[in-house]
Design a protein around this motif. Structure first.
Motif, PDB file in Angstrom:
ATOM      1  N   VAL A   1       0.840  -1.201   0.000  1.00  0.00           N
ATOM      2  CA  VAL A   1       0.000   0.000   0.000  1.00  0.00           C
ATOM      3  C   VAL A   1       0.875   1.251   0.000  1.00  0.00           C
ATOM      4  CG1 VAL A   1      -1.706   1.334   1.311  1.00  0.00           C
ATOM      5  CG2 VAL A   1      -2.008  -1.128   1.025  1.00  0.00           C
ATOM      6  N   VAL A   2       1.978   1.233   0.737  1.00  0.00           N
ATOM      7  CA  VAL A   2       2.910   2.365   0.695  1.00  0.00           C
ATOM      8  C   VAL A   2       3.414   2.570  -0.735  1.00  0.00           C
ATOM      9  CG1 VAL A   2       5.171   3.203   1.452  1.00  0.00           C
ATOM     10  CG2 VAL A   2       3.601   2.185   3.107  1.00  0.00           C
ATOM     11  N   TRP A   3       3.769   1.484  -1.422  1.00  0.00           N
ATOM     12  CA  TRP A   3       4.197   1.610  -2.813  1.00  0.00           C
ATOM     13  C   TRP A   3       3.060   2.149  -3.685  1.00  0.00           C
ATOM     14  CZ3 TRP A   3       2.277  -0.525  -7.324  1.00  0.00           C
ATOM     15  CH2 TRP A   3       3.016  -0.233  -8.477  1.00  0.00           C
ATOM     16  N   ALA A   4       1.850   1.702  -3.451  1.00  0.00           N
ATOM     17  CA  ALA A   4       0.713   2.067  -4.308  1.00  0.00           C
ATOM     18  C   ALA A   4       0.397   3.562  -4.275  1.00  0.00           C
ATOM     19  CB  ALA A   4      -0.522   1.260  -3.913  1.00  0.00           C
ATOM     20  N   VAL A   5       0.802   4.262  -3.225  1.00  0.00           N
ATOM     21  CA  VAL A   5       0.542   5.702  -3.155  1.00  0.00           C
ATOM     22  C   VAL A   5       1.783   6.514  -3.514  1.00  0.00           C
ATOM     23  CG1 VAL A   5      -1.213   5.329  -1.383  1.00  0.00           C
ATOM     24  CG2 VAL A   5       1.102   5.973  -0.683  1.00  0.00           C
ATOM     25  N   SER A   6       2.854   5.849  -3.906  1.00  0.00           N
ATOM     26  CA  SER A   6       4.105   6.522  -4.243  1.00  0.00           C
ATOM     27  C   SER A   6       4.060   7.045  -5.673  1.00  0.00           C
ATOM     28  CB  SER A   6       5.270   5.547  -4.084  1.00  0.00           C
ATOM     29  OG  SER A   6       5.295   4.626  -5.161  1.00  0.00           O
ATOM     30  N   PRO A   7       4.980   7.938  -6.016  1.00  0.00           N
ATOM     31  CA  PRO A   7       5.040   8.429  -7.400  1.00  0.00           C
ATOM     32  C   PRO A   7       5.207   7.318  -8.430  1.00  0.00           C
ATOM     33  CG  PRO A   7       6.351   9.845  -5.969  1.00  0.00           C
ATOM     34  CD  PRO A   7       5.926   8.668  -5.131  1.00  0.00           C
ATOM     35  N   GLU A   8       5.820   6.210  -8.063  1.00  0.00           N
ATOM     36  CA  GLU A   8       6.028   5.103  -9.000  1.00  0.00           C
ATOM     37  C   GLU A   8       4.721   4.491  -9.494  1.00  0.00           C
ATOM     38  OE1 GLU A   8       8.595   2.046  -7.597  1.00  0.00           O
ATOM     39  OE2 GLU A   8      10.309   3.373  -7.313  1.00  0.00           O
TER      40      GLU A   8
ATOM     41  N   ARG B   1       1.758   6.099 -10.074  1.00  0.00           N
ATOM     42  CA  ARG B   1       0.786   7.057 -10.619  1.00  0.00           C
ATOM     43  C   ARG B   1       0.060   6.520 -11.842  1.00  0.00           C
ATOM     44  NH1 ARG B   1      -0.552  10.428  -6.654  1.00  0.00           N
ATOM     45  NH2 ARG B   1       0.050   8.512  -5.570  1.00  0.00           N
ATOM     46  N   PHE B   2       0.660   5.603 -12.552  1.00  0.00           N
ATOM     47  CA  PHE B   2       0.010   5.035 -13.746  1.00  0.00           C
ATOM     48  C   PHE B   2      -1.198   4.173 -13.381  1.00  0.00           C
ATOM     49  CE2 PHE B   2       3.021   1.813 -12.417  1.00  0.00           C
ATOM     50  CZ  PHE B   2       2.411   0.598 -12.680  1.00  0.00           C
ATOM     51  N   LEU B   3      -1.389   3.905 -12.096  1.00  0.00           N
ATOM     52  CA  LEU B   3      -2.499   3.058 -11.652  1.00  0.00           C
ATOM     53  C   LEU B   3      -3.708   3.870 -11.179  1.00  0.00           C
ATOM     54  CD1 LEU B   3      -0.404   0.379  -9.738  1.00  0.00           C
ATOM     55  CD2 LEU B   3      -1.656   0.040 -11.885  1.00  0.00           C
TER      56      LEU B   3
ATOM     57  N   ASP C   1      -8.050  -0.062 -20.725  1.00  0.00           N
ATOM     58  CA  ASP C   1      -8.932  -0.506 -19.648  1.00  0.00           C
ATOM     59  C   ASP C   1      -8.314  -1.612 -18.800  1.00  0.00           C
ATOM     60  OD1 ASP C   1     -10.985   1.247 -20.257  1.00  0.00           O
ATOM     61  OD2 ASP C   1     -11.940  -0.141 -21.670  1.00  0.00           O
ATOM     62  N   LYS C   2      -7.062  -1.938 -19.042  1.00  0.00           N
ATOM     63  CA  LYS C   2      -6.423  -2.978 -18.245  1.00  0.00           C
ATOM     64  C   LYS C   2      -6.439  -2.596 -16.769  1.00  0.00           C
ATOM     65  CE  LYS C   2      -3.419  -5.015 -21.730  1.00  0.00           C
ATOM     66  NZ  LYS C   2      -2.027  -5.354 -22.112  1.00  0.00           N
ATOM     67  N   LEU C   3      -6.685  -3.586 -15.928  1.00  0.00           N
ATOM     68  CA  LEU C   3      -6.761  -3.433 -14.467  1.00  0.00           C
ATOM     69  C   LEU C   3      -7.905  -2.512 -14.047  1.00  0.00           C
ATOM     70  CD1 LEU C   3      -3.025  -3.369 -13.367  1.00  0.00           C
ATOM     71  CD2 LEU C   3      -4.504  -5.293 -13.943  1.00  0.00           C
ATOM     72  N   THR C   4      -8.915  -2.441 -14.895  1.00  0.00           N
ATOM     73  CA  THR C   4     -10.137  -1.723 -14.541  1.00  0.00           C
ATOM     74  C   THR C   4     -11.205  -2.767 -14.213  1.00  0.00           C
ATOM     75  OG1 THR C   4      -9.613   0.096 -16.031  1.00  0.00           O
ATOM     76  CG2 THR C   4     -11.903  -0.119 -15.329  1.00  0.00           C
TER      77      THR C   4
END
Length: 286
Positions: free
Chosen positions: A239-246, A248-250, A275-278
């Motif tokens: 989750v820490v990674w998921a909110v990082s600048p890395e 942002r494409f998600l 639409d991938k990962l949507t």
């Protein structure tokens, strides 16, 4: 491994690329708010953000004893991070509003909101379920998150992030006995889609946090989903990674903490432009 994985590498424990102590993933200067953060998955997320040196973490929960224990333990281990605790049931709007007013007074604007609270009703088929217990899943996952987000928005930073702690079972077929949890989390996903559509300045991501044997999960017979259990650190660190600048494409996407982030990053251009990962009513599109 889950058949839903879009990557080859599937993790059940934390790994170097999501190490929250890495300078790349630093949360220094950030103010975090999390619901249901005093135990289980929520506590793992709180601990990982403390490792990432967040300036403050404000925890909303209903139980004072676990809140106090979490605060004392983490402030001793991570003195750079200030831990604030608030007793609040997110289903009760006045309690949530009061908590956010207090948070704003204490720390100012909020950078990251983690909507972690959910409810597991008793494992039972529809004809056997207690109506109030069954519907409480919707009270928490839909009404509760409605209250949480509405209380957050007036105090959100201009470039704030919202993390919807979701679940692996949303795109799966019906599982008799899990109708309340399954349907209420699907409804919550659609609610957060509207949050994003009406607040496009927010970065919003849906995250399946992995499977931990928590008090809530213990209501469900082991092995029901066919997915094994993970280490708690994987959840928090991812989750820490998921909110990082890395990551942002998600923006607006749905991920599992088990999916290898380096492989996801290699797919970033394709993911961001498609639409991938949507996640929608027809399932996950890769």
């Amino acid at each position: 491994m889950s058949p839903l994985s879009p990557v080859k590498t599937y993790h059940t424990d934390t790994y170097p690329s999501i190490n929250p102590t890495s300078p790349r993933l630093s949360a220094k200067g950030k103010n975090i708010v999390i619901s249901g953060g005093s135990a289980g998955i929520g506590r793992e997320i709180v601990q990982s953000f403390a490792k990432a040196r967040a300036s403050s973490i404000s925890i909303l929960a209903r139980t004072s004893s676990t809140l106090l224990e979490t605060k004392e333990t983490l402030e001793q281990e991570y003195p750079e991070t200030k831990i604030y605790t608030y007793i609040a049931d997110i289903v009760k709007r006045e309690q949530v509003n009061g908590a956010f007013e207090a948070i704003n007074s204490a720390i100012g604007v909020i950078d990251i909101l983690i909507a972690n609270t959910a409810y597991f009703s008793a494992y039972a088929r529809l004809t056997e379920a207690d109506p109030e217990d069954w519907y409480h899943g919707f009270e928490v996952s839909v009404k509760g998150n409605f209250n949480l987000v509405n209380a957050f928005l007036p105090f959100a930073a201009a470039d704030a992030t919202v993390v919807d702690i979701s679940t692996c079972i949303i795109p799966m077929a019906a599982m008799p006995g899990l109708s309340s949890y399954h349907a209420s989390k699907v409804a919550a996903l659609k609610y957060f889609e509207y949050v994003h559509a009406e607040n496009p300045h927010l970065f919003l991501i849906h995250v399946h946090p992995g499977c931990l044997r928590t008090a809530a999960d213990s209501k469900c017979p082991e092995g029901t989903t066919g997915i094994g259990y993970d280490k708690g650190a994987l959840c928090g660190d991812a989750v820490v990674w998921a909110v990082s600048p890395e990551a942002r494409f998600l923006n607006g996407k749905y991920i599992w903490v088990n999916w290898d982030v380096d492989e996801l990053k290699a797919m970033s251009s394709d993911i961001e432009k498609s639409d991938k990962l949507t996640l929608g009513v027809h399932g996950l599109q890769y």
